[in-house]
Design an enzyme around this catalytic site. Structure first.
Site, PDB file in Angstrom:
ATOM      1  N   ASP A 121       0.846  -1.192   0.000  1.00  0.00           N
ATOM      2  CA  ASP A 121       0.000   0.000   0.000  1.00  0.00           C
ATOM      3  C   ASP A 121       0.885   1.248   0.000  1.00  0.00           C
ATOM      4  O   ASP A 121       1.787   1.370   0.824  1.00  0.00           O
ATOM      5  CB  ASP A 121      -0.852  -0.041   1.273  1.00  0.00           C
ATOM      6  N   HIS A 179      -0.398   4.555  -0.139  1.00  0.00           N
ATOM      7  CA  HIS A 179      -1.150   5.777   0.198  1.00  0.00           C
ATOM      8  C   HIS A 179      -0.418   6.510   1.310  1.00  0.00           C
ATOM      9  O   HIS A 179      -0.426   6.092   2.452  1.00  0.00           O
ATOM     10  CB  HIS A 179      -2.563   5.417   0.633  1.00  0.00           C
TER      11      HIS A 179
HETATM   12  C1  B12 Z   1      -5.366   9.743  -3.194  1.00  0.00           C
HETATM   13  C2  B12 Z   1      -5.678   8.287  -3.419  1.00  0.00           C
HETATM   14  C3  B12 Z   1      -4.777   7.567  -4.193  1.00  0.00           C
HETATM   15  C4  B12 Z   1      -3.482   8.138  -4.707  1.00  0.00           C
HETATM   16  C5  B12 Z   1      -2.436   7.925  -3.599  1.00  0.00           C
HETATM   17  C6  B12 Z   1      -1.208   8.779  -3.703  1.00  0.00           C
HETATM   18  C7  B12 Z   1      -0.313   8.482  -2.584  1.00  0.00           C
HETATM   19  N1  B12 Z   1       0.803   7.913  -2.870  1.00  0.00           N
HETATM   20  O1  B12 Z   1      -0.676   8.707  -1.443  1.00  0.00           O
HETATM   21  C8  B12 Z   1      -3.263   7.234  -5.932  1.00  0.00           C
HETATM   22  C9  B12 Z   1      -4.061   7.836  -7.085  1.00  0.00           C
HETATM   23  C10 B12 Z   1      -1.843   7.031  -6.380  1.00  0.00           C
HETATM   24  C11 B12 Z   1      -3.969   5.982  -5.466  1.00  0.00           C
HETATM   25  C12 B12 Z   1      -3.634   4.713  -5.869  1.00  0.00           C
HETATM   26  C13 B12 Z   1      -4.361   3.568  -5.548  1.00  0.00           C
HETATM   27  N2  B12 Z   1      -5.495   3.520  -4.818  1.00  0.00           N
HETATM   28 CO1  B12 Z   1      -6.181   5.029  -3.853  1.00  0.00          CO
HETATM   29  N3  B12 Z   1      -7.146   6.419  -3.060  1.00  0.00           N
HETATM   30  C14 B12 Z   1      -6.866   7.690  -2.901  1.00  0.00           C
HETATM   31  C15 B12 Z   1      -8.031   8.384  -2.188  1.00  0.00           C
HETATM   32  C16 B12 Z   1      -8.890   9.079  -3.235  1.00  0.00           C
HETATM   33  C17 B12 Z   1      -7.670   9.399  -1.110  1.00  0.00           C
HETATM   34  C18 B12 Z   1      -6.670   8.893  -0.102  1.00  0.00           C
HETATM   35  C19 B12 Z   1      -6.156  10.059   0.698  1.00  0.00           C
HETATM   36  O2  B12 Z   1      -5.092  10.555   0.450  1.00  0.00           O
HETATM   37  N4  B12 Z   1      -6.981  10.540   1.640  1.00  0.00           N
HETATM   38  C20 B12 Z   1      -6.622  11.605   2.537  1.00  0.00           C
HETATM   39  C21 B12 Z   1      -6.140  11.034   3.853  1.00  0.00           C
HETATM   40  C22 B12 Z   1      -5.782  12.170   4.784  1.00  0.00           C
HETATM   41  O3  B12 Z   1      -7.225  10.296   4.387  1.00  0.00           O
HETATM   42  P1  B12 Z   1      -7.197   8.695   4.536  1.00  0.00           P
HETATM   43  O4  B12 Z   1      -6.194   8.122   3.616  1.00  0.00           O
HETATM   44  O5  B12 Z   1      -8.590   8.204   4.418  1.00  0.00           O
HETATM   45  O6  B12 Z   1      -6.697   8.487   6.015  1.00  0.00           O
HETATM   46  C23 B12 Z   1      -7.448   8.921   7.140  1.00  0.00           C
HETATM   47  C24 B12 Z   1      -8.206   7.759   7.787  1.00  0.00           C
HETATM   48  O7  B12 Z   1      -8.183   6.564   7.018  1.00  0.00           O
HETATM   49  C25 B12 Z   1      -7.576   7.589   9.116  1.00  0.00           C
HETATM   50  N5  B12 Z   1      -6.549   6.592   9.307  1.00  0.00           N
HETATM   51  C26 B12 Z   1      -5.626   6.089   8.473  1.00  0.00           C
HETATM   52  N6  B12 Z   1      -4.829   5.250   9.095  1.00  0.00           N
HETATM   53  C27 B12 Z   1      -5.224   5.216  10.369  1.00  0.00           C
HETATM   54  C28 B12 Z   1      -4.754   4.508  11.458  1.00  0.00           C
HETATM   55  C29 B12 Z   1      -5.398   4.681  12.690  1.00  0.00           C
HETATM   56  C30 B12 Z   1      -4.910   3.910  13.841  1.00  0.00           C
HETATM   57  C31 B12 Z   1      -6.536   5.541  12.822  1.00  0.00           C
HETATM   58  C32 B12 Z   1      -7.201   5.731  14.103  1.00  0.00           C
HETATM   59  C33 B12 Z   1      -6.969   6.214  11.726  1.00  0.00           C
HETATM   60  C34 B12 Z   1      -6.323   6.059  10.517  1.00  0.00           C
HETATM   61  O8  B12 Z   1      -7.002   8.847   9.382  1.00  0.00           O
HETATM   62  C35 B12 Z   1      -6.477   9.398   8.162  1.00  0.00           C
HETATM   63  C36 B12 Z   1      -6.323  10.877   8.246  1.00  0.00           C
HETATM   64  O9  B12 Z   1      -7.572  11.542   8.393  1.00  0.00           O
HETATM   65  C37 B12 Z   1      -8.777   7.158  -1.555  1.00  0.00           C
HETATM   66  C38 B12 Z   1     -10.285   7.303  -1.387  1.00  0.00           C
HETATM   67  C39 B12 Z   1     -10.679   8.292  -0.318  1.00  0.00           C
HETATM   68  N7  B12 Z   1     -10.407   8.036   0.929  1.00  0.00           N
HETATM   69  O10 B12 Z   1     -11.240   9.300  -0.633  1.00  0.00           O
HETATM   70  C40 B12 Z   1      -8.452   6.037  -2.552  1.00  0.00           C
HETATM   71  C41 B12 Z   1      -8.407   4.587  -2.078  1.00  0.00           C
HETATM   72  C42 B12 Z   1      -7.800   4.512  -0.694  1.00  0.00           C
HETATM   73  N8  B12 Z   1      -7.528   3.950  -3.072  1.00  0.00           N
HETATM   74  C43 B12 Z   1      -7.875   2.733  -3.344  1.00  0.00           C
HETATM   75  C44 B12 Z   1      -7.213   1.872  -4.255  1.00  0.00           C
HETATM   76  C45 B12 Z   1      -7.825   0.519  -4.484  1.00  0.00           C
HETATM   77  C46 B12 Z   1      -6.064   2.276  -4.917  1.00  0.00           C
HETATM   78  C47 B12 Z   1      -5.287   1.438  -5.927  1.00  0.00           C
HETATM   79  C48 B12 Z   1      -5.044  -0.013  -5.575  1.00  0.00           C
HETATM   80  C49 B12 Z   1      -5.892   1.338  -7.280  1.00  0.00           C
HETATM   81  C50 B12 Z   1      -6.642   2.498  -7.725  1.00  0.00           C
HETATM   82  N9  B12 Z   1      -7.940   2.477  -7.477  1.00  0.00           N
HETATM   83  O11 B12 Z   1      -6.068   3.374  -8.355  1.00  0.00           O
HETATM   84  C51 B12 Z   1      -3.966   2.230  -5.968  1.00  0.00           C
HETATM   85  C52 B12 Z   1      -3.080   1.666  -4.853  1.00  0.00           C
HETATM   86  C53 B12 Z   1      -1.748   1.334  -5.230  1.00  0.00           C
HETATM   87  C54 B12 Z   1      -1.093   0.706  -4.029  1.00  0.00           C
HETATM   88  N10 B12 Z   1      -0.021   0.037  -4.258  1.00  0.00           N
HETATM   89  O12 B12 Z   1      -1.562   0.831  -2.902  1.00  0.00           O
HETATM   90  C55 B12 Z   1      -9.139   2.338  -2.636  1.00  0.00           C
HETATM   91  C56 B12 Z   1      -8.974   1.329  -1.527  1.00  0.00           C
HETATM   92  C57 B12 Z   1     -10.097   0.332  -1.677  1.00  0.00           C
HETATM   93  C58 B12 Z   1     -10.534  -0.390  -0.512  1.00  0.00           C
HETATM   94  N11 B12 Z   1      -9.962  -0.259   0.667  1.00  0.00           N
HETATM   95  O13 B12 Z   1     -11.498  -1.092  -0.688  1.00  0.00           O
HETATM   96  C59 B12 Z   1      -9.711   3.739  -2.205  1.00  0.00           C
HETATM   97  C60 B12 Z   1     -10.568   3.716  -0.943  1.00  0.00           C
HETATM   98  C61 B12 Z   1     -10.543   4.229  -3.410  1.00  0.00           C
HETATM   99  C62 B12 Z   1     -11.665   3.314  -3.789  1.00  0.00           C
HETATM  100  N12 B12 Z   1     -12.862   3.518  -3.277  1.00  0.00           N
HETATM  101  O14 B12 Z   1     -11.486   2.426  -4.600  1.00  0.00           O
HETATM  102  N13 B12 Z   1      -4.938   6.261  -4.564  1.00  0.00           N
END
Ligand code: B12
Ligand code: B12
Lengths: 134, 450, 450, 134
Positions: A11, A13
């Protein structure tokens, strides 16, 4: 308090990971951030090396379950009794609810499981859990 | 020599055995409908392409059925993240688990493990162009399997699939591996309609400055055209500001033509692809619908040739096929109502952006290395090319961006990115941090759509 | 004299007895938050106002609660269609049935029957501006009750609430009745913040030519300002073409100022209200969401001061309060992401539209009658002002409009509308009926959003 | 065939009414269109005056039910056995489904009830019903 953190498996992200590092530091933790793309063994090694109190794993891309299946086995090889194991982020492929996810991951060996939980809420819970341990 | 290399690459226990003659024959006789390059030529609407892929063949087959029913223009094949990192063993294990338990243990389709003979059945069945979405730094085997399957659009590139998608993968190797991909695409392009290559403009999808995005788009385009590719799509994702998207579109269209001509490749077809919002999505699904629909309107405003859709489930996980198909249907509905949109220009912003792009491009070209890929390689290493929020160790991460009050993404620190003092001053003049600390401002800017 | 008239009007068994002194006192001391004219001055966002009204007090009270929770800016009070036609007896009967059976037997709130004492409780409770939406040609009693209740925005006008809303109501009477309304509004405007009057630009919401819409907006504005009203909103609804909406907005803003100044009322505040799509809605609710969100984007593009929302249930019936509130929430979400939008002009189209409006206005002013309302009255009777799809017998219905290929609404036949040969030629040059008959083309054009 | 049509009650939605007139004429009916805002008594009077075969009422704004309660009474005062009574459009305030609406309106005295039914589909059904009557 020392915490090892990072994103498990293949992963990459990174955004959450950066914010988590900032937040942990703001809360006064000593942070060892392994970044994204970190395998379970690497986490365990880092916990042992740094004598950490908490292991805080993130997973966003749906891979966590595949990797977590080996956790109990790894834990059994070392004495990690005192360490709090927490995982959070998006813990399934596709939409799922916490009622299903949490018990599953607890069975894998995590003490605290945060599926789609707000970061600050999660960190508050972790801090409370740490206080109770002391 | 090259053919020998291809034989080595494709000889692996993880996929079926390659019969290059048969593949050549297949591509030569393949239906024109499988070529997006052909569809671009013959269609006058924005082509709509969702994202999507499931572990098993049957689930992808059903997904395509749903998409077709929803009026899709281009089908996607999204690859799982293990395959992306060439971890075919893990992909195999998880595919087996997925098939046994009817549960998705992979976040995409492990194309290599399925192999081209199987996959081609599905491709020819739907007779619709398919685009390969992966994020793989070493995509040699994957692309061989894709092309042999009849998937005639390959997304990615040595920069765009490395900086956002990998932590440790060696940069120079990525360039060489992608050179291989370009050459295979160029070769096959002579058999029938051209294979389309597409760059991945969203990068890490978080506060990416348009100047850097465009530079990377142009460079990957040049690296591809150099090798003989004849149909290429540059792309970028919604920035969060409609105005900035329009400015970016105007500038990238103009500069893509200019730089292609500069290397004598003015005959190549260049298209523009727009990605609906790629950053963090709201957890309110109605808001997601609103966001997606707004993206669609903006795609029409920027006059994209293709748009890649998201779904209301984005914040939650991989969407179900039904939800994904609805997004396509709704997008087509909206596109159909948007006609004769105003043509917009913003001279000041376009001049500023053009100047930044030209300055960075010049710095890349001024690198003393002997080939373009080495110049680009060096430019990444020394931070001339630098993107925010990259997991990759080679990315310097010194350029810092924030949003201005109109949500335009602006340089706050240029790091080593060679934009002029004048341009930096222009960018900074738009920023107002207010009471916030820089970190708080950035956290807010990441989450504007929440 | 006027006060005597008001006493007669308000003395009816269908509403509670009027105490004018008390009402005056109430308005003088009323919270500024109840005045939309005040909110316009102090807010820099597009104000969001839904539609809605239910028969019973309790249901409206709950509706307002939902709206408030969704971040509404302006609350609506939509009146039932019996009250609109002064059929208070039927309204009373249906209100009773609605209260007894907890079923909605009316399509809005029968304000007169409820009376101002009751209604005011609700108004002051929410302390948010309320807009009266009715469609009543003779709204004298209704408006008295509304103002006494604390509802300080009154929609409508002698033309816009007659031509689309009535079949037989005498035109001259409508002008006189509205003159009464304007005078009451002007009088009360002196006590506190001004009462805002708003015209109803959507008219019959079907293929309405912008030139006619704007003429009618300007005339109702003039008729209102003449009587001393100081805060007025002109409005129009989404035409189906973003470009045409932008052109209309630019022209109406410019001309509203010009004509207000012409009669020495340059000091009045003039606002622009945009109605989300008012024509036939799709029966697919996701499409309705897409349509509504697109309307929101366009509202921002045309820089409206207020926008009136629809819901995903539009094709089905009066929406539930939850659905209605969601529409507000989603609209606010989208508006919040749209910042710093490009300013767009289209000189050719604006010149053509301005010329048509000015020509029609001139013809109205050239009518030999001695007062503006009589000039307008005559202009409707002789077809100088003529709208498509009016149920009213006085509307000549000879002007025929169709859509061009970009969905702009164009004159196909001008009837007696005095646009120049040059303008008509311009309009017709854009039309291409293709293979279709005129009727089939029009049926298609009515249903573009289906 | 002679048909009387119009929109019942205080309803002024005229667009459907215009299209219905055009469609009926295209199908060869002799049409007496009373337009919008027509009361039930006026419809009955027109049916008698024109000796119509069909009365085709529209309602869009949700008022129909209020007005239809008097239909049986009005019908009982004249001999309207041979006349087909049809109503269509949007027959309730708020969303409702046909399974509820149709029987209700049949009980009010309509032979054919079209709630949210496509115009051409409805007119086809009416024409079939007329054929059966002959
Ligand atoms: C930006 C993004 C990308 C970027 C990432 C760039 C980078 N290097 O970071 C790119 C475009 C490259 C990408 C690629 C991929 N992505 Co992407 N991505 C996203 C997206 C739109 C936003 C993620 C993000 O940055 N959010 C902002 C941060 C701040 O929020 P967050 O990540 O949700 O984290 C918060 C919480 O999760 C929480 N949290 C996280 N960890 C922890 C731990 C604890 C203990 C606690 C309490 C809370 C906590 O707090 C964080 C901060 O607020 C999400 C969807 C979404 N969430 O909107 C999909 C998503 C995460 N991606 C996904 C996928 C599948 C992929 C890919 C496999 C394929 C694809 N669809 O393109 C590849 C992954 C490649 C790989 N090897 O992992 C899926 C995961 C699917 C799932 N879980 O079922 C998502 C959910 C999109 C979807 N609905 O399909 N992605
Ligand atoms: C345009 C419109 C208006 C215009 C009308 C202009 C005019 N004079 O015609 C204006 C803005 C003035 C207006 C006013 C009002 N409207 Co209005 N209006 C609409 C709207 C958006 C479109 C109607 C239209 O023209 N459709 C195009 C035509 C071609 O389609 P149609 O009317 O649906 O008719 C088709 C079918 O119903 C069918 N059909 C009709 N009759 C028959 C008969 C038979 C036998 C058959 C088989 C089929 C059939 O075939 C027709 C042709 O395809 C509808 C919502 C929608 N449908 O999208 C609301 C709607 C009809 N209005 C509504 C209401 C409540 C009103 C108002 C009371 C208040 C208000 N909300 O503003 C006033 C009514 C005043 C009055 N006295 O009646 C409601 C009715 C609610 C309900 N039934 O529960 C609707 C559904 C909107 C809503 N969801 O709230 N309206």
């Amino acid at each position: 308090m020392r915490v090892v953190t990072g994103v498990v498996g293949n992963d990459i992200h990174v955004v959450a990971n950066r914010l988590i590092e900032i937040s942990l530091k703001e809360r006064g933790f000593e942070v060892f951030n392994l970044g994204v793309n970190t395998y379970l063994e690497e986490f365990i090694d880092a916990v042992i090396e740094t004598d950490a109190d908490v292991l805080l794993i993130s997973s966003l891309n749906g891979e966590a379950e595949g990797w977590s299946r080996d956790l109990l086995f790894l834990k059994s090889r070392f004495d990690l009794e005192g360490v709090l194991f927490a995982i959070g982020g998006n813990l399934s492929v596709g939409e799922a609810n916490s009622e299903e996810i949490v018990p599953k991951y607890k069975a894998y060996g995590y003490d605290l499981v945060f599926h789609q939980v707000d970061l600050n809420e999660g960190l508050d819970t972790i801090e409370e859990a740490l206080k109770e341990r002391v | 020599m090259f053919q020998r290399e291809r034989e080595i690459i494709t000889k692996t226990p993880y996929t079926d055995s390659f019969d290059f003659d048969e593949i050549k024959e297949f591509i030569t006789g393949a239906s024109k409908n499988l070529f997006i390059s052909h569809k671009f030529k013959t269609s006058d609407k924005i082509l709509v392409q969702p994202r999507g892929g499931f572990p098993t063949y049957d689930k992808v087959f059903e997904l395509y059925g749903e998409f077709t029913g929803a009026g899709v223009d281009i089908l996607p094949l999204t690859i799982d993240s293990n395959t992306r990192l060439n971890d075919y063993e893990m992909a195999k294990k998880m595919l087996a688990l997925s098939e046994e338990n009817d549960e998705n243990m992979l976040n995409g389709y492990p194309l290599v493990n399925h192999g081209y003979r199987t996959t081609r059945k599905m491709v020819t069945h739907y007779d619709t162009p398919i685009s390969l979405r992966h994020g793989t730094p070493d995509a040699r085997l994957l692309v061989e399997v894709a092309l042999a399957s009849g998937i005639f659009e390959i997304e990615g590139g040595p920069i765009t699939y490395l900086l956002p998608y990998s932590k440790n993968f060696p940069l120079d190797k990525a360039f060489l591996y992608w050179k291989y991909v370009e050459r295979v695409c160029a070769e096959y392009s002579e058999l029938n309609e051209p294979i389309n290559r597409e760059s991945f403009g969203p990068l890490s999808a978080t506060l990416q400055p348009p100047a850097i995005v465009i530079v990377i788009q142009l460079l990957e385009m040049l690296l591809s055209l150099e090798e003989g590719v004849k149909s290429f799509s540059v792309s970028f994702s919604q920035t969060g500001s409609m105005s900035q998207d329009i400015v970016s579109s105007n500038v990238i269209k103009k500069l893509a033509k200019k730089y292609a001509q500069k290397i004598g490749c003015g005959d190549a077809e260049i298209h523009l692809v727009y990605h609906q919002w790629m950053g963090a999505f709201p957890r309110n699904k109605e808001f997601s619908d609103s966001l997606i629909n707004t993206s669609t309107v903006i795609a029409a405003m920027v006059r994209a040739d293709k748009m890649i859709t998201k779904t209301r489930d984005e914040a939650f996980g991989i969407p179900t096929k039904e939800v994904n198909a609805s997004a396509v249907r709704n997008t087509q509905y909206t596109l159909n109502m948007l006609r004769g949109l105003p043509v917009i220009t913003d001279e000041e912003e376009e001049a500023n952006l053009t100047e930044m792009v030209d300055d960075i491009m010049e710095a890349v070209f001024n690198d003393p290395a002997d080939t373009l890929w080495r110049q680009v390689f060096n430019s990444i290493k020394n931070g001339i090319i630098d993107i925010p929020f990259s997991p990759h160790i080679a990315n310097s991460g010194e350029a810092i961006t924030v949003r201005d009050k109109n949500y335009n993404i602006r340089f706050y620190e240029r790091g080593n990115v060679p934009i002029s003092d004048k341009c930096l001053a222009y960018e900074r003049s738009k920023i107002d941090l207010g009471e916030d600390s820089l970190v708080d401002h950035i956290i807010h800017d990441i989450g504007i759509m929440l």
